[in-house]
Design a protein around this motif. Structure first.
Motif, short mmCIF file in Angstrom:
data_model
loop_
_atom_site.label_atom_id
_atom_site.label_comp_id
_atom_site.label_asym_id
_atom_site.label_seq_id
_atom_site.Cartn_x
_atom_site.Cartn_y
_atom_site.Cartn_z
N LYS A 13 62.51 14.94 66.57
CA LYS A 13 62.55 16.03 65.59
C LYS A 13 62.18 15.50 64.20
N ASN A 14 62.75 14.37 63.82
CA ASN A 14 62.45 13.80 62.50
C ASN A 14 60.97 13.41 62.39
N HIS A 15 60.44 12.85 63.48
CA HIS A 15 59.04 12.44 63.49
C HIS A 15 58.12 13.65 63.28
N LEU A 16 58.37 14.73 63.99
CA LEU A 16 57.52 15.92 63.85
C LEU A 16 57.64 16.50 62.44
N GLU A 17 58.84 16.50 61.88
CA GLU A 17 59.02 16.98 60.50
C GLU A 17 58.25 16.11 59.53
N GLU A 18 58.32 14.79 59.71
CA GLU A 18 57.62 13.86 58.80
C GLU A 18 56.11 14.02 58.90
N VAL A 19 55.60 14.15 60.13
CA VAL A 19 54.15 14.30 60.31
C VAL A 19 53.68 15.59 59.64
N GLU B 102 49.19 22.40 60.26
CA GLU B 102 50.57 22.68 60.69
C GLU B 102 50.64 22.72 62.21
N VAL B 103 49.66 23.36 62.86
CA VAL B 103 49.65 23.46 64.32
C VAL B 103 49.56 22.08 64.96
N VAL B 104 48.58 21.26 64.54
CA VAL B 104 48.40 19.96 65.19
C VAL B 104 49.57 19.03 64.87
N SER B 105 50.16 19.16 63.69
CA SER B 105 51.27 18.28 63.30
C SER B 105 52.50 18.50 64.17
N VAL B 106 52.87 19.76 64.39
CA VAL B 106 54.12 20.03 65.10
C VAL B 106 53.95 19.99 66.62
N SER B 107 52.71 20.10 67.09
CA SER B 107 52.50 20.15 68.54
C SER B 107 51.97 18.84 69.13
N HIS B 108 51.56 17.88 68.30
CA HIS B 108 50.86 16.70 68.83
C HIS B 108 51.73 15.86 69.76
N ASP B 109 53.04 15.92 69.61
CA ASP B 109 53.95 15.14 70.47
C ASP B 109 54.86 16.04 71.30
N PHE B 110 54.45 17.27 71.54
CA PHE B 110 55.27 18.20 72.33
C PHE B 110 55.64 17.60 73.69
N GLY B 111 54.70 16.90 74.33
CA GLY B 111 54.95 16.34 75.66
C GLY B 111 56.03 15.28 75.69
N LYS B 112 56.43 14.78 74.51
CA LYS B 112 57.48 13.76 74.47
C LYS B 112 58.88 14.34 74.72
N PHE B 113 58.98 15.67 74.84
CA PHE B 113 60.27 16.27 75.17
C PHE B 113 60.60 16.13 76.66
N SER B 114 59.65 15.62 77.45
CA SER B 114 59.91 15.48 78.89
C SER B 114 60.80 14.28 79.17
N ASN C 220 61.70 26.45 66.26
CA ASN C 220 62.04 27.47 65.26
C ASN C 220 62.30 26.85 63.90
N LEU C 221 62.90 25.64 63.90
CA LEU C 221 63.10 24.92 62.64
C LEU C 221 61.77 24.44 62.05
N LEU C 222 60.94 23.85 62.90
CA LEU C 222 59.66 23.30 62.43
C LEU C 222 58.73 24.38 61.88
N LEU C 223 58.69 25.52 62.54
CA LEU C 223 57.77 26.58 62.16
C LEU C 223 58.44 27.66 61.31
N GLU C 224 59.70 27.40 60.92
CA GLU C 224 60.43 28.28 60.00
C GLU C 224 60.48 29.71 60.54
N THR C 225 60.82 29.82 61.81
CA THR C 225 60.97 31.13 62.45
C THR C 225 62.39 31.24 63.00
N GLU C 226 62.74 32.41 63.52
CA GLU C 226 64.06 32.62 64.08
C GLU C 226 63.96 33.30 65.44
#
Length: 844
Positions: free
Chosen positions: A24-30, A54-66, A165-171
């Motif tokens: 989470k911290n890594h995606l926020e920093e990127v 914004e799209v590439v920053s928050v999604s580039h490591d999505f697969g690391k949630f596995s 939702n935190l990264l993209l400021e949505t609810e």
């Protein structure tokens, strides 16, 4: 049977991106780092760029949630093909683009940059990928693999949704449920064993806008830098310093202010400053040229203008752009870097890399701050490779290969070319076939990406074809041109910049080496002489004649070529300068490595035929400081008697360039410096640009590659293979020359470093760090030569008795051959050699 990962119970804060980094911290920093990089960038459609980033920053490591990746990062074994996160992350990125509105940007491009930049953020780019394999037996990731990884991530649905939702400021958005639906739609696009990525095929078929290539580079570069910055735990941002132009004034006080030539140099400098000041007030153009003769002080003039421009932007727009100074050759870079450093030292006690950075493959790899702080190797590598410095002095390779390549480690600093002041010195060294792509690059950087560019050379090539369409043209503001100077009279220009005559009466005749030697022997009207030839073989043969005959007993003999290690080459150049200062007679025989930027001034030059701009550059090494009325530069057509009188020039240069040079040189038997540069050279460049600068290249197999079209199609691997600043496909050999006790100690350290077994990535990094401490001095002993054939190289190694290995008594280690100067394969004067009585296997 596929091994299932051990299920790990994780709270959302415990997902890791790296060994000691929360995902989470890594995606926020990127995301934060990426958006910060474009904060001061003044470009159109900036909102679209922010959305893409914004799209590439928050999604580039999505697969690391596995769980597959989480076990890997914790160093537990898992299934390798499911540990990979590039493909599933790129698909998640495509899904997120559906949630953003991109105005006036081709949807095909949006999908192209998101999918390809994310998929390849840990490797090199390929030609634009438009499809995904549904399943495969190879190591390549497939759509089926991505679906399996996603099924695993769904186990953490609540936690992952909360993070996004935190990264993209949505609810309250169920991102994983929507992504699952998106994957179903993608699956419906399956044809045979391929999934077609939406809109990409249409985009490549109809796109005719080169701008998208540079926008792709920018997004990819920002992602790479931001990702590595977060992973490296680098907190530093580039520091901004105020460098007043008065530093130049203080530096120049060391020169003789009563010297007439120095007064002329200062006049040229002041004229450029006044013209720049006027241009900034009256025009919004950002592309400038300085057409100044050799020896007119271009280095200081470029620095002064860049500081003047930066101070203007600082005051008027609150911007503090970096200054990037690019030159073609490392020898000139080291020389001019020292000048820049001395200028800065008039204001600062300590010059760290945060103020001034020298960057090329031989430069230091430890980043030092002006406060005497030395950073770790890992952090240093990041800061150096991403140009975290106020002023960067670097090579053409580092600049242009930050644009025209597929290499991850080079493209990551592309964003530093935006919002910058770029100085290009000796632009004529660019191959003519690359002029059009580079012209387009300059145009995009200055018109779209908020940069300023200043070109400076004595031989300014044409950038526009004679029939260039208006929208493609790149027009400049001249800060200085000797033909229409406002501050120097025609009489003064004739006095100070009409220093040589090029004599061409010999180019229509075939001259062999014996005849050349006789010509020089009969011409005794010089105290020092430079002979510039096109091949190593011809220089060595001529040099042996000077040594063997008794006609020049009163002259010292100096030899230069790439057969000599860099440290020794620099020492020999300094020796020649010392001889000049002390009125000592000498003959210098050299290849064309001498011709650009080397500050030496001899009495007379003999030069084998070369393209016209090369001849002018060579001529700039005589009467450089106006020591006498005129010097002579004799141009001749030297032929290889052992190959049916084949011209040596054709071994090296493009035949069309040689033919055009002959065409102009046949007009007269004698040309003054001014008429050659101001009249003939401009016509020559116009013809060259029209014939050779189309961006179309012929491959060794005879096929034509249209680089301009490959750039528009985002075919990065093809671009990498065919955008070459040096044209040859010959194999290379690296030879470490063992010539004293210090070099022996360097070789022992080198073999010790590379003799160790590497069992982990950390040990690999330790090896790199240890080598970095000796790299600069080690490379000063390296002779890198092009070999005429692989068979010759094998023969050379066999004759040397080379055995691969890393013990000190072995002759080869890690691909580098160690050669003692006492060996039969080394000549004290002419360097590395194959064997006596045989033509050398090495090309220049």
């Amino acid at each position: 049977m596929v091994k299932q990962p051990r299920e790990v119970k994780l709270s959302y804060s415990e997902f890791l991106s790296h060994e000691n980094k929360k995902l989470k911290n890594h995606l926020e920093e990127v995301k934060f780092n990426s958006l910060s990089l474009i904060q001061k960038l003044d470009i159109s459609k900036k909102e679209n760029l922010k959305k893409l980033i914004e799209v590439v920053s928050v999604s580039h490591d999505f697969g690391k949630f596995s769980d597959y990746f989480q076990e890997k990062v914790r160093k537990n074994s898992s299934e390798e093909r499911y540990e990979r996160h590039g493909l599933i992350s790129s698909l998640f990125g495509l899904f997120l683009t559906e949630k953003f509105e991109f105005k006036d940007v081709d949807k095909g491009f949006v999908n192209a940059v998101v999918f390809n930049s994310i998929k390849h953020h840990h490797g090199d780019l390929e030609n634009l990928e438009k499809t995904i394999k549904y399943e495969t037996e190879s190591k390549e990731s497939s759509f089926k693999d991505a679906r399996k990884i996603f099924e695993n991530i769904k186990k953490h649905k609540t936690k992952v949704n909360r993070i996004y939702n935190l990264l993209l400021e949505t609810e309250g958005i169920d991102y994983l449920k929507e992504f699952e639906s998106y994957l179903g739609k993608i699956n419906d696009r399956k044809r045979d064993n391929k999934i077609i990525i939406p809109d990409l095929i249409r985009f490549t078929e109809f796109n005719d806008d080169v701008f998208y290539f540079y926008l792709f580079n920018l997004v990819y570069s920002i992602l790479l830098e931001s990702d590595k910055k977060s992973a490296s735990e680098v907190e530093k941002t580039k520091e901004d310093y105020s460098h007043p132009t008065e530093m130049l004034k203080y530096y120049k006080e060391r020169f003789d202010q009563t010297n007439e030539f120095n007064k002329v140099r200062e006049t040229i400098y002041q004229e450029t400053i006044e013209n720049l000041d006027m241009a900034l007030k009256e025009s919004n153009k950002r592309f400038f040229e300085i057409d100044a003769p050799t020896g007119s002080g271009k280095t200081l003039t470029l620095l002064g203008n860049s500081l003047k421009l930066r101070n203007h932007l600082r005051e008027s727009e609150n911007k503090n752009p970096s200054i990037i100074y690019a030159l073609p050759y490392i020898s000139i870079i080291e020389q001019n870097y020292k000048v820049f450093k001395k200028v800065l030292e008039t204001r600062y006690n300590k010059i760290g890399n945060d103020k001034l950075l020298e960057h090329h493959h031989l430069s230091n790899e430890i980043f030092t701050k002006s406060r005497d702080e030395e950073l770790s190797y890992d952090k240093s590598s990041f800061l150096i490779e991403n140009w975290y410095s106020d002023i960067v002095v670097t090579t053409f390779f580092q600049v242009f290969k930050s644009v025209f390549t597929n290499k991850n480690h080079l493209l990551k600093k592309y964003n530093k070319l935006t919002n910058s002041i770029i100085l290009i010195d000796e632009i004529q060294a660019i191959p003519p076939s690359l002029i059009t792509p580079i012209r387009d690059c300059f145009k995009i950087l200055t018109e779209k990406f908020d940069s300023y560019i200043i070109l400076a050379t004595a031989t300014q090539p044409k950038l526009n074809q004679s029939n260039e369409r208006k929208e493609k043209r790149l027009d400049s503001i001249k800060l200085f041109s000797s033909r229409d100077s406002s501050s120097l009279s025609n009489k003064k220009i004739n006095k100070f910049f009409n220093r040589y005559k090029i004599k061409t009466n010999l180019i229509n005749e075939k001259t062999n080496l014996d005849e050349l030697y006789d010509l020089i022997k009969q011409d005794s009207n010089f105290d020092n002489l430079m002979v510039v030839l096109n091949t190593i073989d011809s220089t060595k043969d001529l040099f042996s004649k000077f040594n063997d005959e008794n006609d020049f007993e009163d002259f010292e003999k100096i030899y230069l070529s790439t057969n000599i290690p860099p440290r020794e080459r620099l020492e020999r150049i300094e020796k020649a300068k010392d001889y000049i200062d002390n009125d000592k007679k000498f003959v210098l025989v050299t290849t064309q490595l001498i011709e650009a930027g080397v500050d030496i001034s001899v009495d007379k030059i003999y030069r084998d035929l070369a393209p016209l701009d090369n001849l002018v550059q060579t001529a700039g090494r005589t009467n450089r400081n106006n020591e006498k009325d005129f010097s002579d530069v004799h141009v001749l057509n030297l032929v290889d008697e052992e190959n049916k009188d084949y011209p040596f020039s054709k071994y090296i240069y493009d035949k069309i360039l040689l033919e055009k040079t002959r065409k102009f040189l046949k007009k007269k038997n004698k040309f003054s410096e001014r008429e050659l540069v101001e009249e003939y050279l401009s016509n020559y460049f116009e013809e060259v640009v029209d014939d050779k600068a189309q961006g179309v290249k012929t491959t060794t197999s005879g096929n034509e590659i249209d680089l301009n079209q490959e750039i528009k199609n985002l075919n990065y691997r093809t671009i990498e293979n065919h955008f070459k600043l040096i044209e040859d496909d010959l194999p290379e050999v690296s030879i470490f020359v063992l010539d004293d006790g210090n070099s022996k100690e360097l070789w022992e350290k080198y073999t010790d470093i590379f003799n160790r077994d590497i069992e982990s990535f950390e040990e690999y990094l330790d090896r790199r760090e240890e080598f970095s401490k000796i790299k600069k001095e080690f490379n000063r002993q390296i002779v890198t030569l092009k070999v005429k054939s692989r068979e010759e190289l094998v023969d050379f190694k066999s004759k040397m008795g080379v055995e691969s290995g890393c013990e000190v008594d072995k002759l080869e280690c890690n691909g580098v051959i160690c050669l003692d100067t006492e060996s039969d394969f080394y000549n004290e004067q002419t360097g590395v050699q194959f064997d006596e009585g045989k033509k050398d296997i090495f090309q220049i």
